[in-house]
Design an enzyme around this catalytic site. Structure first.
Site, PDB file in Angstrom:
ATOM      1  N   ASP A 173     -13.414  -6.363  20.865  1.00 24.65           N
ATOM      2  CA  ASP A 173     -12.584  -6.348  22.068  1.00 24.65           C
ATOM      3  C   ASP A 173     -13.313  -5.718  23.249  1.00 24.65           C
ATOM      4  O   ASP A 173     -13.194  -6.185  24.390  1.00 24.65           O
ATOM      5  CB  ASP A 173     -11.290  -5.577  21.779  1.00 24.65           C
ATOM      6  CG  ASP A 173     -10.379  -5.530  22.983  1.00 24.65           C
ATOM      7  OD1 ASP A 173      -9.962  -6.603  23.451  1.00 24.65           O
ATOM      8  OD2 ASP A 173     -10.101  -4.414  23.464  1.00 24.65           O
TER       9      ASP A 173
ATOM     10  N   GLU B  10      -7.707   1.172   2.375  1.00 21.43           N
ATOM     11  CA  GLU B  10      -7.796   1.991   3.586  1.00 21.43           C
ATOM     12  C   GLU B  10      -9.205   1.942   4.165  1.00 21.43           C
ATOM     13  O   GLU B  10      -9.378   1.857   5.395  1.00 21.43           O
ATOM     14  CB  GLU B  10      -7.399   3.428   3.275  1.00 21.43           C
ATOM     15  CG  GLU B  10      -5.923   3.662   3.073  1.00 21.43           C
ATOM     16  CD  GLU B  10      -5.404   3.224   1.709  1.00 21.43           C
ATOM     17  OE1 GLU B  10      -4.183   3.288   1.502  1.00 21.43           O
ATOM     18  OE2 GLU B  10      -6.207   2.792   0.850  1.00 21.43           O
TER      19      GLU B  10
ATOM     20  N   CYS C  30       0.834  -1.205   0.000  1.00 20.34           N
ATOM     21  CA  CYS C  30       0.000   0.000   0.000  1.00 20.34           C
ATOM     22  C   CYS C  30       0.864   1.249   0.000  1.00 20.34           C
ATOM     23  O   CYS C  30       1.814   1.358   0.781  1.00 20.34           O
ATOM     24  CB  CYS C  30      -0.921   0.017   1.223  1.00 20.34           C
ATOM     25  SG  CYS C  30      -2.334  -1.082   1.059  1.00 20.34           S
TER      26      CYS C  30
END
Length: 303
Positions: free
Chosen positions: A113, A99, A63
């Site tokens: 999480d 992205e 990238c």
């Protein structure tokens, strides 16, 4: 990484999604009421997503680092599913699809999480690109497919057989890559009368595009602009500016070129530098987007 130095900056936009599915409505209520022990799930996950977008080239080796000029992260709750939308905008040479997908992924992972202490059944689904715009694929299908072109090399030395033509051949290669049919290719000396005769001849033959290469510098024999300008019905300064601007980013001498663009009756006429790099870079600067002009000639709208 892929070489993108030949590309031009355009507005690039991409939107990606990720779906976080929880196992109970109590989890949704905890998110909405901001009672999740680790904090505000939406706010913290958005912050994580912003960081993820910026870190994309650090983690994915192919990238390109690029300026992120806008990141939008939105949520939509539908039952037990939370849809994450990540939209990225930049003005650059390459797209921002990865992205956007990376941003959506990081948002989803941060939500996982934060929610795992209260919900062991959280799942992440359907990370995918929804749409993108701004690359060459957005424009290539808007061009006519029946355009014809003639390429004329203006050079005393090449016409005398003292030097091989490379600039004209580079122009032809670019035209063929853009599906433009080559009707003629010729080499002539730097003479005003010969140059003007070629323009009139090709227009009478209904050639759509005539490209001259050579004679745009500042030596005494560089007369291509002087030959063409009296013939042109209308000049197109934007094309000339695009060529010089593109070239100036690659060499400080591009400002010395006197490239010309304009119309002669129903024919588009261009005069490009005679150096191989100058001709190639000029073509990269304006093609294929220049071909849209032939739809405009037929009365099409710019959009």
């Amino acid at each position: 990484m892929v070489d993108i130095t030949h590309k031009i900056n355009t507005l690039r936009i991409a939107t990606a999604q990720a779906i976080v599915k929880v196992s109970t409505l109590d989890t949704i209520k905890a998110i909405e009421n901001k009672t999740v022990p680790k904090g505000d799930v939406f706010a913290m996950s958005k912050a994580a997503g912003l960081l993820g977008v910026k870190k994309t080239p650090d983690l994915l080796p192919d990238c390109h680092p690029l300026p992120i000029e806008f990141t939008g992260i939105d949520y939509d709750i539908n039952g037990l599913e939370i849809t994450i939308l990540c939209t990225i905008k930049t003005i650059y040479k390459t797209g921002v699809e990865v992205e956007a997908m990376h941003g959506a992924s990081i948002v989803a992972l941060n939500m996982y999480d934060m929610l795992k202490p209260i919900d062991k059944g959280v799942e992440i689904h359907h990370i995918k690109l929804l749409n993108k715009k701004g690359g060459k694929s957005d424009f290539k299908d808007h061009f006519r497919k029946d355009i014809t072109a003639a390429v004329v090399v203006c050079s005393d030395t090449i016409s005398a057989g003292q030097k091989e033509d490379k600039a004209g051949k580079a122009i032809i290669q670019k035209l063929e890559d853009c599906d433009v049919a080559i009707s003629d290719y010729t080499i002539i000396p730097d003479e005003i009368d010969r140059i003007q005769q070629k323009v009139k001849h090709y227009q009478e033959q209904h050639i759509d595009l005539v490209i001259f290469t050579g004679g745009t510098g500042l030596s005494k024999r560089d007369v291509t602009p002087e030959a063409l300008e009296p013939l042109l019905d209308r000049t197109i300064p934007g094309i000339e500016e695009a060529i010089r601007s593109y070239g100036q980013e690659r060499t400080p001498y591009a400002m010395l070129s006197r490239s010309v663009a304009g119309t002669y009756k129903n024919c588009l006429v261009l005069a490009l530098p005679g150096s191989t790099n100058g001709a190639k870079e000029s073509m990269d600067a304006i093609f294929p987007s220049l071909l849209h002009i032939f739809r405009i000639f037929k009365g099409a709208r710019h959009d």
